[in-house]
Design an enzyme around this catalytic site. Structure first.
Site, PDB file in Angstrom:
ATOM      1  N   ASN A  65       1.601  12.983  -9.067  1.00  0.00           N
ATOM      2  CA  ASN A  65       1.634  11.730  -9.829  1.00  0.00           C
ATOM      3  C   ASN A  65       2.640  11.801 -10.966  1.00  0.00           C
ATOM      4  O   ASN A  65       2.858  12.855 -11.570  1.00  0.00           O
ATOM      5  CB  ASN A  65       0.243  11.295 -10.314  1.00  0.00           C
ATOM      6  CG  ASN A  65      -0.513  12.352 -11.094  1.00  0.00           C
ATOM      7  OD1 ASN A  65      -0.350  13.548 -10.876  1.00  0.00           O
ATOM      8  ND2 ASN A  65      -1.365  11.909 -12.001  1.00  0.00           N
ATOM      9  N   GLU A  67       3.608   9.760 -14.387  1.00  0.00           N
ATOM     10  CA  GLU A  67       3.161   8.730 -15.333  1.00  0.00           C
ATOM     11  C   GLU A  67       4.299   8.260 -16.231  1.00  0.00           C
ATOM     12  O   GLU A  67       5.406   8.818 -16.210  1.00  0.00           O
ATOM     13  CB  GLU A  67       1.977   9.277 -16.144  1.00  0.00           C
ATOM     14  CG  GLU A  67       0.777   9.533 -15.233  1.00  0.00           C
ATOM     15  CD  GLU A  67      -0.484   9.946 -15.967  1.00  0.00           C
ATOM     16  OE1 GLU A  67      -0.429  10.246 -17.181  1.00  0.00           O
ATOM     17  OE2 GLU A  67      -1.545   9.966 -15.293  1.00  0.00           O
ATOM     18  N   CYS A  76       1.012   7.031  -8.329  1.00  0.00           N
ATOM     19  CA  CYS A  76       0.113   8.064  -7.808  1.00  0.00           C
ATOM     20  C   CYS A  76       0.881   9.068  -6.953  1.00  0.00           C
ATOM     21  O   CYS A  76       1.936   8.759  -6.381  1.00  0.00           O
ATOM     22  CB  CYS A  76      -0.961   7.431  -6.931  1.00  0.00           C
ATOM     23  SG  CYS A  76      -2.151   6.411  -7.799  1.00  0.00           S
ATOM     24  N   GLU A  78       0.042  10.163  -3.986  1.00  0.00           N
ATOM     25  CA  GLU A  78       0.092   9.773  -2.572  1.00  0.00           C
ATOM     26  C   GLU A  78       1.283   8.861  -2.294  1.00  0.00           C
ATOM     27  O   GLU A  78       2.016   9.052  -1.330  1.00  0.00           O
ATOM     28  CB  GLU A  78      -1.196   9.037  -2.159  1.00  0.00           C
ATOM     29  CG  GLU A  78      -2.457   9.861  -2.252  1.00  0.00           C
ATOM     30  CD  GLU A  78      -3.146   9.753  -3.610  1.00  0.00           C
ATOM     31  OE1 GLU A  78      -2.448   9.742  -4.644  1.00  0.00           O
ATOM     32  OE2 GLU A  78      -4.383   9.704  -3.620  1.00  0.00           O
ATOM     33  N   CYS A 111      -6.749   5.869  -4.364  1.00  0.00           N
ATOM     34  CA  CYS A 111      -7.026   4.567  -4.983  1.00  0.00           C
ATOM     35  C   CYS A 111      -6.734   3.446  -3.976  1.00  0.00           C
ATOM     36  O   CYS A 111      -6.117   3.664  -2.928  1.00  0.00           O
ATOM     37  CB  CYS A 111      -6.212   4.384  -6.263  1.00  0.00           C
ATOM     38  SG  CYS A 111      -4.488   3.905  -5.977  1.00  0.00           S
ATOM     39  N   CYS A 114      -3.052   2.961  -2.946  1.00  0.00           N
ATOM     40  CA  CYS A 114      -2.549   4.014  -2.044  1.00  0.00           C
ATOM     41  C   CYS A 114      -3.121   3.833  -0.639  1.00  0.00           C
ATOM     42  O   CYS A 114      -2.434   4.071   0.352  1.00  0.00           O
ATOM     43  CB  CYS A 114      -2.885   5.394  -2.595  1.00  0.00           C
ATOM     44  SG  CYS A 114      -1.905   5.817  -4.046  1.00  0.00           S
TER      45      CYS A 114
END
Ligand code: THU
Length: 159
Positions: A65, A67, A76, A78, A111, A114
């Site tokens: 990930n 940020e 993310c 993924e 999530c 994703c």
């Protein structure tokens, strides 16, 4: 409340295995997800995630990930991995995605955003994508992205 005319039901199975009881290439995928999670750029949430994608030629694409101070600009693990795969190897089928976080207190599931992105590639390649959640000594295996999104909306909904 009226009695429903009909009930639509979907049965979803997450199969749990000990990490030692899964195929070697799946084990390697988990190890890669774990390794790359340590390099996550997660200064805000401090929640590091690694994802590793297994392609049909047995290559492994790891990512984590990323940020940002403007929070929604981050991404993310993924999707970072999947978008890289689609950008660089658009014709190689995705076999599986392993996910790991050293900061999770339970198995980490992808999530909603994703899941939707995973569904897109599953439908595009017309082959199921296996999700492998790595937590402690166990892996939780889901056979198809469709199971993450029962009653999904995807490319096939637009036909
Ligand atoms: N995150 C992932 O990378 N994958 C998940 O499956 C769940 C959440 C990231 C996004 C954000 O950087 C941090 O974890 C906290 O939500």
């Amino acid at each position: 409340m009226n009695v429903p005319k009909k009930i639509l039901e979907k049965n979803i199975q997450l199969k749990v295995f000990n990490i030692n009881d899964i195929p070697n290439n799946w084990q390697n995928l988990c190890v890669e997800a774990k390794r790359i999670s340590e390099q996550a750029y997660a200064p805000y949430s401090k929640f590091r995630v690694g994802a590793a994608v297994l392609l049909e030629d047995e290559s492994i694409i790891p990512a984590n990930n990323q940020e940002n101070a403007a929070y929604p600009s981050g991404l993310c693990a993924e999707r970072t991995a999947l978008f890289f795969c689609s950008a660089n190897f658009p014709n190689k089928k995705i076999i599986a995605v392993a996910i790991y976080s050293p900061d999770a207190i339970n198995m980490l599931t992808p999530c909603g955003a994703c899941r939707q992105v995973m569904l897109e590639y599953e439908q595009k390649q017309q082959r199921n994508i296996i999700t492998i959640l790595y937590y402690k000594d166990d892996v939780y295996v889901l056979n198809s992205v469709k199971d993450w999104l029962p009653f999904e909306f995807g490319s096939e909904s637009l036909r």
